[in-house]
Scaffold this motif. Structure first.
Motif, short mmCIF file in Angstrom:
data_model
loop_
_atom_site.label_atom_id
_atom_site.label_comp_id
_atom_site.label_asym_id
_atom_site.label_seq_id
_atom_site.Cartn_x
_atom_site.Cartn_y
_atom_site.Cartn_z
N VAL A 252 0.30 -0.80 0.07
CA VAL A 252 -0.24 0.00 -0.19
C VAL A 252 1.29 1.22 -0.10
O VAL A 252 1.88 1.34 1.08
CB VAL A 252 -0.95 -0.22 1.37
CG1 VAL A 252 -1.56 1.14 1.44
CG2 VAL A 252 -2.14 -1.18 1.35
N LYS A 253 0.84 1.83 -0.61
CA LYS A 253 1.74 3.72 -1.47
C LYS A 253 0.42 4.58 -0.46
O LYS A 253 -0.69 4.78 -0.71
CB LYS A 253 1.19 3.80 -2.13
CG LYS A 253 2.79 3.02 -3.49
CD LYS A 253 2.44 3.25 -4.63
CE LYS A 253 3.61 2.61 -5.33
NZ LYS A 253 3.93 3.31 -7.01
N MET A 254 0.87 4.92 0.82
CA MET A 254 0.68 6.00 1.39
C MET A 254 1.88 7.55 1.00
O MET A 254 2.99 7.15 1.18
CB MET A 254 0.51 5.35 2.99
CG MET A 254 -0.32 4.15 3.13
SD MET A 254 -0.71 4.14 4.70
CE MET A 254 -1.91 5.66 5.32
N ALA A 255 1.30 8.63 1.45
CA ALA A 255 1.92 9.51 1.81
C ALA A 255 2.56 9.87 3.30
O ALA A 255 1.95 9.08 4.29
CB ALA A 255 1.11 11.16 1.22
N ALA A 256 3.54 10.49 3.22
CA ALA A 256 4.26 10.50 3.82
C ALA A 256 3.90 10.98 5.21
O ALA A 256 3.39 12.54 4.44
CB ALA A 256 5.98 10.61 4.07
N ASP A 257 3.76 11.15 6.27
CA ASP A 257 3.79 12.52 7.28
C ASP A 257 4.78 13.30 7.34
O ASP A 257 5.81 12.51 7.47
CB ASP A 257 2.93 12.10 8.11
CG ASP A 257 1.53 11.45 8.29
OD1 ASP A 257 0.85 11.34 7.33
OD2 ASP A 257 1.04 10.34 9.29
N LYS A 258 4.30 14.63 7.49
CA LYS A 258 5.34 15.83 7.83
C LYS A 258 5.01 16.60 8.85
O LYS A 258 4.35 16.93 9.03
CB LYS A 258 5.34 16.82 6.02
CG LYS A 258 5.72 16.55 4.29
CD LYS A 258 5.80 17.06 3.84
CE LYS A 258 6.16 16.84 2.85
NZ LYS A 258 6.10 17.55 1.48
N LYS A 259 6.43 16.59 9.42
CA LYS A 259 6.26 17.47 10.54
C LYS A 259 6.20 18.75 10.84
O LYS A 259 7.27 19.09 9.70
CB LYS A 259 7.69 16.31 11.82
CG LYS A 259 6.71 15.65 12.32
CD LYS A 259 8.37 14.71 12.83
CE LYS A 259 7.49 13.31 13.59
NZ LYS A 259 9.22 12.44 14.28
N GLU A 260 5.90 19.49 11.11
CA GLU A 260 6.01 20.79 10.89
C GLU A 260 7.17 21.42 12.09
O GLU A 260 7.42 21.08 13.19
CB GLU A 260 4.36 21.29 11.28
CG GLU A 260 3.55 21.15 9.79
CD GLU A 260 2.27 21.81 10.24
OE1 GLU A 260 1.54 22.47 11.63
OE2 GLU A 260 1.19 21.69 9.40
#
Length: 200
Positions: free
Chosen positions: A192-200
């Motif tokens: 499953v391809k999922m977008a990475a969560d970006k930390k602000e």
């Protein structure tokens, strides 16, 4: 009264006592032990009749294998004896009546055929006599058909017991090798391809 008659009456009394205790004692372990005693005294009677093969078979097969298996099963089951002892007095008259009828039937069937005047004393044999050979000759010549019929009945009973004990249960989980051989990677793994969560 000679020594042989004395030993016979002693063994017979012990055998009757052990057999009665098997069906009257309430503890199944004690019943199995009394049955072992009955087998040993029966083997003693067979020895007095010069049937050494039957006596040894009775001790080795029944006492050494069957009764030990019975004891293991009874001790591992951990049977609750309280429910078994509740209805004993209630069914005692019916059991006594059935036992009396069985004794009467046995007496009517075998009573006229037994007695000291009809059955002579067993004749002694020479030192090289083999009762195992005599037993085999009788089994495989005169009584070959009853012997084969009994073998077929026992075989059917074994197959029926195995069939009844191997019923499939819904809760049983098992592996099928023929299905595992045809399994592909796509059937077991899904990427499953999922977008990475970006930390602000």
């Amino acid at each position: 009264m000679g020594v042989e008659q004395t030993l016979f009456y002693i063994f017979a009394a012990i055998l009757v006592f052990a057999g009665s205790m098997v069906i009257t004692v309430r503890n199944p372990i004690y019943a199995a032990l009394f049955l072992v005693l009955a087998f040993f005294t029966s083997a003693g009677l067979w020895l007095m009749l010069e049937a050494e093969f039957l006596a040894i078979t009775l001790v080795l097969v029944y006492v050494g294998a069957v009764m030990v298996l019975f004891l293991f099963v009874v001790m591992m089951l951990d049977i609750n004896l309280a429910p078994l002892q509740e209805g004993f007095i209630k069914y005692l008259p019916v059991g006594a009546l059935v036992a009396l009828l069985i004794v009467l039937e046995i007496g009517l069937v075998v009573g006229p055929e037994f007695g000291l005047d009809r059955i002579p004393d067993p004749t002694g044999h020479a030192a090289g006599h083999s009762n195992t050979k005599e037993l085999g000759m009788l089994l495989y010549t005169v009584y070959v058909y009853p012997f084969e019929i009994a073998s077929a009945i026992l075989l059917v009973a074994i197959i029926a017991a195995i069939t009844l004990s191997h019923r499939k249960s819904r809760q049983t989980k098992y592996v099928k090798p023929e299905q595992q051989v045809h399994v592909k990677r796509a059937d077991r793994v899904r990427l499953v391809k999922m977008a990475a969560d970006k930390k602000e």
